[in-house]
Write a protein that holds these residues in place. Structure first.
Motif, mmCIF file in Angstrom:
data_model
loop_
_atom_site.group_PDB
_atom_site.id
_atom_site.type_symbol
_atom_site.label_atom_id
_atom_site.label_comp_id
_atom_site.label_asym_id
_atom_site.label_seq_id
_atom_site.Cartn_x
_atom_site.Cartn_y
_atom_site.Cartn_z
ATOM 1 N N THR A 91 0.822 -1.217 0.000
ATOM 2 C CA THR A 91 0.000 0.000 0.000
ATOM 3 C C THR A 91 0.853 1.264 0.000
ATOM 4 O O THR A 91 0.371 2.334 -0.393
ATOM 5 C CB THR A 91 -0.921 0.019 1.238
ATOM 6 O OG1 THR A 91 -0.146 -0.157 2.433
ATOM 7 C CG2 THR A 91 -1.973 -1.083 1.142
ATOM 8 N N GLU A 92 2.112 1.149 0.423
ATOM 9 C CA GLU A 92 3.020 2.304 0.398
ATOM 10 C C GLU A 92 3.821 2.379 -0.892
ATOM 11 O O GLU A 92 4.547 3.346 -1.119
ATOM 12 C CB GLU A 92 3.987 2.226 1.589
ATOM 13 C CG GLU A 92 3.311 2.308 2.945
ATOM 14 C CD GLU A 92 2.601 3.646 3.144
ATOM 15 O OE1 GLU A 92 3.077 4.657 2.580
ATOM 16 O OE2 GLU A 92 1.582 3.669 3.854
ATOM 17 N N ASP A 94 4.489 2.568 -5.090
ATOM 18 C CA ASP A 94 3.924 3.412 -6.151
ATOM 19 C C ASP A 94 2.801 2.713 -6.898
ATOM 20 O O ASP A 94 1.930 3.369 -7.480
ATOM 21 C CB ASP A 94 5.032 3.811 -7.133
ATOM 22 C CG ASP A 94 6.102 4.662 -6.473
ATOM 23 O OD1 ASP A 94 5.786 5.312 -5.464
ATOM 24 O OD2 ASP A 94 7.252 4.657 -6.963
ATOM 25 N N LYS A 134 -0.291 3.053 -4.075
ATOM 26 C CA LYS A 134 -0.450 4.188 -3.171
ATOM 27 C C LYS A 134 -1.526 5.150 -3.636
ATOM 28 O O LYS A 134 -2.305 5.685 -2.826
ATOM 29 C CB LYS A 134 0.893 4.926 -3.038
ATOM 30 C CG LYS A 134 0.921 5.945 -1.913
ATOM 31 C CD LYS A 134 2.322 6.470 -1.699
ATOM 32 C CE LYS A 134 2.367 7.403 -0.488
ATOM 33 N NZ LYS A 134 3.735 7.908 -0.235
ATOM 34 N N LYS A 152 -6.536 3.882 -0.787
ATOM 35 C CA LYS A 152 -6.318 4.723 0.401
ATOM 36 C C LYS A 152 -6.691 3.941 1.660
ATOM 37 O O LYS A 152 -7.512 4.366 2.464
ATOM 38 C CB LYS A 152 -7.163 5.995 0.304
ATOM 39 C CG LYS A 152 -6.900 6.827 -0.934
ATOM 40 C CD LYS A 152 -5.472 7.397 -0.959
ATOM 41 C CE LYS A 152 -5.257 8.272 -2.183
ATOM 42 N NZ LYS A 152 -3.886 8.837 -2.222
ATOM 43 N N GLN A 158 -5.011 1.885 5.021
ATOM 44 C CA GLN A 158 -3.781 1.734 5.791
ATOM 45 C C GLN A 158 -3.866 0.627 6.842
ATOM 46 O O GLN A 158 -2.901 0.409 7.576
ATOM 47 C CB GLN A 158 -3.443 3.062 6.492
ATOM 48 C CG GLN A 158 -3.229 4.223 5.537
ATOM 49 C CD GLN A 158 -2.057 4.000 4.604
ATOM 50 O OE1 GLN A 158 -1.072 3.374 4.978
ATOM 51 N NE2 GLN A 158 -2.152 4.514 3.382
#
Length: 376
Positions: free
Chosen positions: A303-304, A306, A309, A313, A315
């Protein structure tokens, strides 16, 4: 076997026999019970060659028919100990299962064993009933493949389904290749490879995984000796690397973690967060030590990246713990469904002998709402 059972058991008219026929193992038992009566390998002795063969290795439909006759005969008369004539059967299956297998199974059940009715229940839907929830992301990692189907308020989001051949079979093949290349061309049977995998191998952490094969690689875990007729030394490096193929992305940039993220992206916006926080892992491969924690670490790392990301959205990811072992959670869901009275969902012997076909959710004929169609 989960627990021994000898003798004949009285079956009431409303009780169903529950089968979960997997690629490697079959779970069987009765509706309303908390665990299956037993777990056996999905294999039979071939009448012609006298060799043990897996049912998934059938050559054609005729070969599959003969395999299922032999296998179900063992199930009914040796393990379940119930007369199949006019019995009520519940079969758990994936919505992505091969149609020819379902049709052949129904043909064997109705025409050879003359059962009364059969209920085909989607395994992913049955799984969520064990937790009394109606929304979840169900990932099934078994022997032959990994399948994932998001379910929102009891409705499968079929446009977001994912499937990859990343499961126990590919791990066995990697172990076999290693022993053939490094251990004096040692060719081990699959049962031994599976036992080595279960007893000695584990899923390492993401931090250690990124350093494997590099100059500053961490110290490998200790070597262990696998007992048997021939004692086999299992290097710590192999114990740690055995499951790495599940997390390595292929040429299409796909792996187990990307299956989950890609499925969430294909779902509507208002369902994504609740699906990410209701992940259920089932299947024997997910029972490996360190599997769930590694999967969560991979998801958070992706999720972090490229690649996701800007698309996703989210986390946080949360995993449910089912009230049973992951390898028979789907069976438990079927046992719960079997206690309810669902006559409209059952395919009866009279209807099958009249139509000579099994209703399929993907067939428009079976989804017509008129007087001539029957519900499934």
């Amino acid at each position: 076997m989960l627990r021994g059972y000898e003798g004949v058991r009285y079956i009431s008219d409303k009780q169903m026999v529950v089968f979960d026929i997997g690629s490697a193992y079959t779970k069987f038992g009765y509706a309303g019970e908390a665990s299956p009566r037993g777990i056996i390998r999905t294999e039979v002795r071939c009448p012609e060659s006298k060799k043990i063969r897996k049912i998934i290795d059938h050559k054609d439909v005729e070969d599959l028919y003969q395999f299922l006759v032999e296998f179900l005969h063992l199930l009914f008369f040796k393990y379940v100990v119930v007369s199949p004539k006019d019995a009520r059967i519940l079969v758990l299956e994936s919505p992505l299962a091969i149609t020819s297998f379902r049709d052949t199974l129904a043909k064997v059940m109705f025409r050879h064993f003359e059962i009364g009715s059969i209920l085909f229940l989607p395994s992913h839907l049955a799984t969520i009933s064990t937790l009394s929830i109606d929304t979840a992301l169900v990932l099934d990692v078994g022997y032959q493949e990994a399948t994932l189907i998001p379910i929102f308020e009891g409705i499968p989001i079929l446009k977001a389904w994912q499937a990859l051949p990343l499961a126990g079979q590919i791990i066995h093949e990697n172990l076999r290749k290693y022993f053939q290349d490094t251990a004096d061309n040692l060719d081990l049977p699959e049962k031994t490879l599976e036992d080595i995998k279960v007893r000695t191998c584990f899923v390492t952490t993401l931090e250690r995984s990124t350093k494997l094969g590099m100059e500053d690689a961490p110290i490998p875990p200790p070597d262990v000796t696998y007992p048997g007729v021939r004692r086999i030394l299992i290097p710590g490096e192999i114990r740690e690397k055995a499951f790495e193929i599940l997390w390595e992305r292929d040429n299409d940039n796909l792996s187990l973690p990307t299956m989950i993220l890609d499925a969430i992206i294909k779902c509507p916006l208002d369902t994504r967060r609740v699906l990410a926080e209701n992940i259920i892992l089932i299947g024997g491969t997910t029972m490996t030590k360190g599997f769930a924690s590694r999967l969560k670490s991979e998801l958070l790392a992706l999720t972090e990246s490229d690649l996701y990301k800007t698309k996703l959205k989210i986390q946080s990811f949360k995993f449910h713990t089912a009230p049973s072992k992951p390898n028979y959670t789907a069976w438990l869901g079927g046992a719960i469904f079997g206690t309810t009275d669902l006559p409209l969902r059952c395919l009866t012997k009279e209807v099958y002998l009249k139509t000579n076909r099994v209703p399929d959710w993907s067939n428009l004929i079976d989804n017509q709402k008129d007087e001539t169609s029957y519900e499934i």
